[in-house]
Design an enzyme around this catalytic site. Structure first.
Site, PDB file in Angstrom:
ATOM      1  N   MET A  84       0.593  -0.702  -0.069  1.00 18.28           N
ATOM      2  CA  MET A  84      -0.215   0.219  -0.052  1.00 18.28           C
ATOM      3  C   MET A  84       0.661   1.237   0.193  1.00 18.28           C
ATOM      4  O   MET A  84       1.809   0.832   1.023  1.00 18.28           O
ATOM      5  CB  MET A  84      -1.091  -0.003   1.187  1.00 18.28           C
ATOM      6  N   CYS A  85       1.006   1.906  -1.132  1.00 19.38           N
ATOM      7  CA  CYS A  85       1.289   3.513  -1.028  1.00 19.38           C
ATOM      8  C   CYS A  85       0.597   4.922  -1.140  1.00 19.38           C
ATOM      9  O   CYS A  85      -0.929   4.302  -1.612  1.00 19.38           O
ATOM     10  CB  CYS A  85       2.608   3.010  -2.171  1.00 19.38           C
ATOM     11  N   GLY A  86       0.673   5.733  -1.332  1.00 21.23           N
ATOM     12  CA  GLY A  86       0.394   6.668  -1.268  1.00 21.23           C
ATOM     13  C   GLY A  86       0.447   7.801  -2.296  1.00 21.23           C
ATOM     14  O   GLY A  86       1.988   7.995  -2.457  1.00 21.23           O
ATOM     15  N   ARG A 127      -1.128   5.879   4.097  1.00 19.35           N
ATOM     16  CA  ARG A 127      -0.657   5.016   2.889  1.00 19.35           C
ATOM     17  C   ARG A 127       1.218   4.612   3.216  1.00 19.35           C
ATOM     18  O   ARG A 127       0.711   3.253   2.115  1.00 19.35           O
ATOM     19  CB  ARG A 127      -1.359   5.069   1.692  1.00 19.35           C
ATOM     20  N   THR A 182       4.071   8.824  -1.414  1.00 19.71           N
ATOM     21  CA  THR A 182       4.491   8.067   0.205  1.00 19.71           C
ATOM     22  C   THR A 182       4.319   6.283   0.170  1.00 19.71           C
ATOM     23  O   THR A 182       4.108   6.186  -0.292  1.00 19.71           O
ATOM     24  CB  THR A 182       3.851   8.928   1.253  1.00 19.71           C
TER      25      THR A 182
END
Length: 301
Positions: free
Chosen positions: A1-3, A32, A148
């Protein structure tokens, strides 16, 4: 999970606020991906000048005297240090010569990005700390993207952070995982591409660079990625004048977009967009699977 976040400005009046707007969007996505963060800012640039953003693990020894050392090689540059990064400006025709000289004079330096207008800042740590460390809020520009990271397949390092840049004024941020990146890496190495990490996202960036080197624009390169890249992905990509978004055919990674007559914005979640001016009147939608979205300042937005 990344943003992921991205902002492409249509209204020049917003350009001085790009760094602040993009920073707030990125910080909202902290949960995230708390491992590392990065931002690419595209500024107007100076005619006839190019930029190289470099990173050092020992900036206290690498950056002082760097301009003088390059001058000794016949290269007139300015060096602006920002914590662990520095922006080296030179005549556009000398950028590659500067890169070659850096490999000899400061072999420990790592190039984050280069081109006419791009600056890339990325480090391990929370988005709020990365943004503050490099003074991103004070930066203006025409468009930018940010990321992020929550690492899943590679180490938490500065080089493993996004954005990845593999060509002049090009960069990519990615949420997802590619399944055929090793085979594609080998193909791209044979074509002359080079890699700094084992990260699958760097392979995606290099793929797009190779496609655009063949004469495709960003939109055409992203279209080709649908056939050539396997896995789950949401990409946001920047070029000198362009901004593109692509999701894989399954589109399991979250994404939302907003457009007004002043900007186009992307966020992994809607909350990344709520602070943008005029968001209440924006057209808001979820980008469709296997669909290329592409804007360019040099074409009709």
């Amino acid at each position: 999970m990344c943003g992921i976040v991205g902002l492409f400005l249509k209204d020049k009046a917003l350009e001085p606020q790009l760094g602040t707007l993009l920073s707030d969007m990125l910080i909202t996505m902290t949960d995230r991906g708390p491992d590392s963060a990065g931002i690419a800012i595209y500024g107007a640039g100076d005619a006839g000048r190019g930029k190289i953003t470099v990173q050092s693990s020992q900036p206290e020894s690498d950056f002082p005297g760097l301009a003088e050392a390059l001058k000794g090689e016949g290269l007139e540059v300015t060096v602006t240090a920002k914590s662990t990064h520095a922006v080296i400006e030179a005549a556009a025709g000398e950028v590659e010569a500067v890169r070659a000289a850096l490999a000899v004079l400061r072999p420990a330096l790592r190039v984050m990005g280069a081109g006419d207008s791009i600056e890339i800042y990325k480090e391990t740590g929370l988005p709020k700390d990365v943004v503050a460390r490099f003074g991103v809020r004070a930066m203006g520009g025409t468009h930018g993207i940010g990321h992020t990271r929550m690492a899943t397949e590679s180490a938490v390092t500065t080089l493993g952070a996004h954005p990845f840049s593999t060509g002049p004024d090009q960069c990519l941020v990615h949420n997802g995982s590619l399944s055929n990146h090793n085979n594609l890496r080998r193909e791209l190495l044979r074509e002359g591409m080079s890699f700094e990490t084992q990260n699958d996202s760097e392979v995606a960036a290099a793929y797009l660079t190779a496609q655009m080197a063949r004469g495709k624009d960003l939109g055409e390169a992203l279209t080709g990625a649908l056939d050539d890249l396997d896995g789950f992905f949401t990409f946001v990509v920047g070029t000198k004048s362009g901004f593109g978004v692509l999701r894989d055919p399954i589109a399991c990674k979250p994404a939302v977009m907003a457009e007004t007559d002043r900007y186009v914005a992307f966020g992994s979640e809607y909350r990344a967009l709520v602070g943008l001016p005029g968001i209440e009147q924006a057209r808001i939608w979820e980008p469709e699977p296997a669909t290329v979205y592409f804007w360019d300042h040099e074409k009709a937005a």
